[in-house]
Scaffold this motif. Sequence first.
Motif, PDB file in Angstrom:
ATOM      1  N   GLY A  46       1.062  -1.251  -0.119  1.00  0.00           N
ATOM      2  CA  GLY A  46       0.071   0.046   0.010  1.00  0.00           C
ATOM      3  C   GLY A  46       0.735   1.157   0.002  1.00  0.00           C
ATOM      4  O   GLY A  46       0.436   2.185   0.632  1.00  0.00           O
ATOM      5  N   GLY A 106       1.683   9.306  11.335  1.00  0.00           N
ATOM      6  CA  GLY A 106       1.115   8.659  10.133  1.00  0.00           C
ATOM      7  C   GLY A 106      -0.387   8.792  10.416  1.00  0.00           C
ATOM      8  O   GLY A 106      -0.827   8.872  11.496  1.00  0.00           O
ATOM      9  N   ALA A 107      -1.252   8.675   9.205  1.00  0.00           N
ATOM     10  CA  ALA A 107      -2.662   8.905   9.191  1.00  0.00           C
ATOM     11  C   ALA A 107      -3.197   7.791  10.230  1.00  0.00           C
ATOM     12  O   ALA A 107      -4.015   7.715  10.819  1.00  0.00           O
ATOM     13  CB  ALA A 107      -3.064   8.712   7.991  1.00  0.00           C
ATOM     14  N   LYS A 108      -2.514   6.642  10.002  1.00  0.00           N
ATOM     15  CA  LYS A 108      -3.055   5.380  10.791  1.00  0.00           C
ATOM     16  C   LYS A 108      -2.782   5.856  12.360  1.00  0.00           C
ATOM     17  O   LYS A 108      -4.097   5.574  13.184  1.00  0.00           O
ATOM     18  CB  LYS A 108      -2.050   4.206  10.667  1.00  0.00           C
ATOM     19  N   ILE A 111      -5.935   8.354  12.843  1.00  0.00           N
ATOM     20  CA  ILE A 111      -7.027   7.393  13.158  1.00  0.00           C
ATOM     21  C   ILE A 111      -7.342   6.644  14.135  1.00  0.00           C
ATOM     22  O   ILE A 111      -8.375   6.905  14.960  1.00  0.00           O
ATOM     23  CB  ILE A 111      -7.274   6.709  11.584  1.00  0.00           C
ATOM     24  N   TRP A 132     -10.699   0.082   4.501  1.00  0.00           N
ATOM     25  CA  TRP A 132      -9.389  -0.021   4.881  1.00  0.00           C
ATOM     26  C   TRP A 132      -9.157  -1.014   5.882  1.00  0.00           C
ATOM     27  O   TRP A 132      -9.770  -0.933   7.318  1.00  0.00           O
ATOM     28  CB  TRP A 132      -8.729   1.516   5.269  1.00  0.00           C
ATOM     29  N   TYR A 135      -9.575  -0.331   9.991  1.00  0.00           N
ATOM     30  CA  TYR A 135     -10.585   0.400  10.623  1.00  0.00           C
ATOM     31  C   TYR A 135     -11.570  -0.511  11.971  1.00  0.00           C
ATOM     32  O   TYR A 135     -11.690  -0.198  12.904  1.00  0.00           O
ATOM     33  CB  TYR A 135     -11.866   0.797   9.661  1.00  0.00           C
ATOM     34  N   SER A 178     -13.213   6.059   3.638  1.00  0.00           N
ATOM     35  CA  SER A 178     -12.100   6.780   2.919  1.00  0.00           C
ATOM     36  C   SER A 178     -12.626   6.922   1.466  1.00  0.00           C
ATOM     37  O   SER A 178     -13.256   6.008   0.954  1.00  0.00           O
ATOM     38  CB  SER A 178     -10.929   5.803   2.935  1.00  0.00           C
ATOM     39  N   ASN A 182      -9.636   2.813  -0.174  1.00  0.00           N
ATOM     40  CA  ASN A 182      -8.860   1.591  -0.288  1.00  0.00           C
ATOM     41  C   ASN A 182      -9.615   0.526   0.406  1.00  0.00           C
ATOM     42  O   ASN A 182     -10.032   0.615   1.556  1.00  0.00           O
ATOM     43  CB  ASN A 182      -7.525   1.874   0.537  1.00  0.00           C
ATOM     44  N   ASP A 211     -11.398  10.008   5.803  1.00  0.00           N
ATOM     45  CA  ASP A 211      -9.909   9.458   5.515  1.00  0.00           C
ATOM     46  C   ASP A 211      -9.666  10.000   4.087  1.00  0.00           C
ATOM     47  O   ASP A 211     -10.395   9.249   3.253  1.00  0.00           O
ATOM     48  CB  ASP A 211     -10.033   8.122   5.884  1.00  0.00           C
ATOM     49  N   ILE A 213      -6.523  10.247   2.535  1.00  0.00           N
ATOM     50  CA  ILE A 213      -5.183   9.925   2.305  1.00  0.00           C
ATOM     51  C   ILE A 213      -4.746   9.685   0.906  1.00  0.00           C
ATOM     52  O   ILE A 213      -3.741  10.266   0.445  1.00  0.00           O
ATOM     53  CB  ILE A 213      -4.639   8.820   3.413  1.00  0.00           C
ATOM     54  N   TYR A 214      -5.682   9.442   0.214  1.00  0.00           N
ATOM     55  CA  TYR A 214      -5.568   9.252  -1.382  1.00  0.00           C
ATOM     56  C   TYR A 214      -5.945  10.418  -2.118  1.00  0.00           C
ATOM     57  O   TYR A 214      -6.224  10.463  -3.306  1.00  0.00           O
ATOM     58  CB  TYR A 214      -6.254   7.853  -1.748  1.00  0.00           C
ATOM     59  N   SER A 243       2.067  10.364   3.258  1.00  0.00           N
ATOM     60  CA  SER A 243       2.419   8.984   2.845  1.00  0.00           C
ATOM     61  C   SER A 243       2.340   8.916   1.367  1.00  0.00           C
ATOM     62  O   SER A 243       3.361   8.451   0.672  1.00  0.00           O
ATOM     63  CB  SER A 243       1.593   8.062   3.681  1.00  0.00           C
ATOM     64  N   LYS A 244       1.193   9.001   0.910  1.00  0.00           N
ATOM     65  CA  LYS A 244       0.533   8.434  -0.239  1.00  0.00           C
ATOM     66  C   LYS A 244       0.959   9.744  -1.335  1.00  0.00           C
ATOM     67  O   LYS A 244       1.224   9.575  -2.584  1.00  0.00           O
ATOM     68  CB  LYS A 244      -0.751   8.079  -0.621  1.00  0.00           C
ATOM     69  N   ARG A 252       6.517   8.650   8.310  1.00  0.00           N
ATOM     70  CA  ARG A 252       5.350   8.561   9.347  1.00  0.00           C
ATOM     71  C   ARG A 252       4.794  10.033   9.901  1.00  0.00           C
ATOM     72  O   ARG A 252       5.005  10.461  11.021  1.00  0.00           O
ATOM     73  CB  ARG A 252       5.834   7.772  10.498  1.00  0.00           C
ATOM     74  N   ILE A 253       4.246  10.608   8.677  1.00  0.00           N
ATOM     75  CA  ILE A 253       3.629  11.877   9.248  1.00  0.00           C
ATOM     76  C   ILE A 253       2.129  11.913   8.764  1.00  0.00           C
ATOM     77  O   ILE A 253       1.826  11.611   7.440  1.00  0.00           O
ATOM     78  CB  ILE A 253       4.182  12.966   8.810  1.00  0.00           C
TER      79      ILE A 253
HETATM   80  C1  PLP Z   1      -7.290   4.229   3.674  1.00  0.00           C
HETATM   81  C2  PLP Z   1      -6.020   4.595   4.406  1.00  0.00           C
HETATM   82  N1  PLP Z   1      -6.014   5.295   5.448  1.00  0.00           N
HETATM   83  C3  PLP Z   1      -4.961   5.429   5.995  1.00  0.00           C
HETATM   84  C4  PLP Z   1      -3.514   4.714   5.888  1.00  0.00           C
HETATM   85  C5  PLP Z   1      -2.450   5.111   6.749  1.00  0.00           C
HETATM   86  O1  PLP Z   1      -1.431   5.870   6.183  1.00  0.00           O
HETATM   87  P1  PLP Z   1       0.030   6.457   6.796  1.00  0.00           P
HETATM   88  O2  PLP Z   1       0.928   5.819   6.099  1.00  0.00           O
HETATM   89  O3  PLP Z   1      -0.218   7.880   6.822  1.00  0.00           O
HETATM   90  O4  PLP Z   1      -0.110   5.880   8.339  1.00  0.00           O
HETATM   91  C6  PLP Z   1      -3.720   3.956   4.467  1.00  0.00           C
HETATM   92  C7  PLP Z   1      -2.340   3.325   4.161  1.00  0.00           C
HETATM   93  O5  PLP Z   1      -2.175   2.231   3.599  1.00  0.00           O
HETATM   94  C8  PLP Z   1      -4.735   3.791   3.824  1.00  0.00           C
HETATM   95  O6  PLP Z   1      -4.623   3.061   3.008  1.00  0.00           O
END
Ligand code: PLP
Length: 404
Positions: A46, A106-108, A111, A132, A135, A178, A182, A211, A213-214, A243-244, A252-253
């Motif tokens: 990913g 990171g967004a992870k 979340i 994703w 979740y 999201s 994803n 979310d 992120i994409y 990240s993306k 990791r931001i």
């Molecule tokens: C939908 C979605 N949200 C969040 C993330 C997390 O991204 P990050 O690398 O910023 O933690 C991902 C990573 O694959 C993702 O696919």
Amino acid sequence: MSNHKQISETIAQRLNRIVESETIAMAKLGRALAAEGKPIINLSFGEPDFRTPDHIKQAAIDAINQNFTYYTPVAGIPDLKEAVKLKFKRDNNLEYNTDQIVVSTGAKNSIMNTVLALVNPGDEVIIPQPYWVSYSDMVNLAEGVCVFINTSIDEHYKITPQQLEEAITPKTKLFMFSSPNNPSGMIYNESELKAFAEVFERHPHVYILSDEIYEHINFNEKHYSIANYGTLINRTITVNGVSKAFSMTGWRIGYIGAPKEIAFACEKLQSQFTSGTNSIAQKAAIAALLGVMQPTYDMRTAFHSRRDLCYNLLKDVEGIKLLNPDGAFYLFPDISHFIGKSYKNYTIHNSQDLCMYILNEFYVVTVAGSAFGNDHCIRLSYATNEDNLTIAINRIKEALSLLK
Ligand SMILES: Cc1ncc(COP(=O)(O)O)c(C=O)c1O
């Protein structure tokens, strides 16, 4: 797989509520086979396979040389929060003040913070499927109750406002989604988001985690943020990260824009969990958010052409049902046709069986749709070069053609 192992008495009960991330588990299996010398092609990743742009790397090098290597404010350094504020305004027309912004690992992490900050045991969290991979586990960890809304390829993996409204109960605390999605790659357009906003206006007790992120890996129309509609800015947590968009997965931001009270709760959590994220990466993120966007656009162009390549290679394969995704960098073919079919000692009972067959016999790493809440599909990431993609998809075609 390690995922469903019973955890020993040593390990706390809460770990029984979650599983190892399936995408990470599949990548691990792929690496193990590659170490044995197998010609593995990994379509499970990913993450963009591009280099982080030079101007971003330079900002990090400068930060190190200037000894910017100490703890930072927990919610992020002021100039990064200012950059995030500008970004939200510039790209999303969202007005978040800096005290509504929290930068995380990171967004992870963003979340997870949000879910822990909002969800009490027994609270319901609505999640459209496919979702994703993390979740549901995040909600489980917080002892919330996942309420899934099913979609299929026939509905383009999109929920309707009616389905959303029917899923809301007095116990609903949060709706998480999201877009671009994803794993499906689908995107909610402006009118669809507006229709969801109308539903939420009727249910003021529900918070929304959007979310995004994409956001920049979007091949058709402009990106829209749900927090723009009605009064939703007051209860939407808009999640994004570098990240993306900037090929910065390892830095990791991630960050949120959120109502002040929620931002403060996330900061409080972070003050005990991480003390805030990496100082050097924060400087790099400023360069990413405020710098030239051309590398991001170039990356999107490359993803677009790979999307076309993969879609064209797969779309006419007998038994595969496939959508042409609007964004992100995944294909999510429906493989229901192959359930119940066999080859050698493999019988395909579910998406996981199909992935293991393709991995063990044809050395292509994919991820089972079950990890994303849809056992009729598998996920293929096209974050690798076109030669690899062509070989990998041809191998998958051969694998499928042998199943009888
Ligand atoms: C939908 C979605 N949200 C969040 C993330 C997390 O991204 P990050 O690398 O910023 O933690 C991902 C990573 O694959 C993702 O696919």
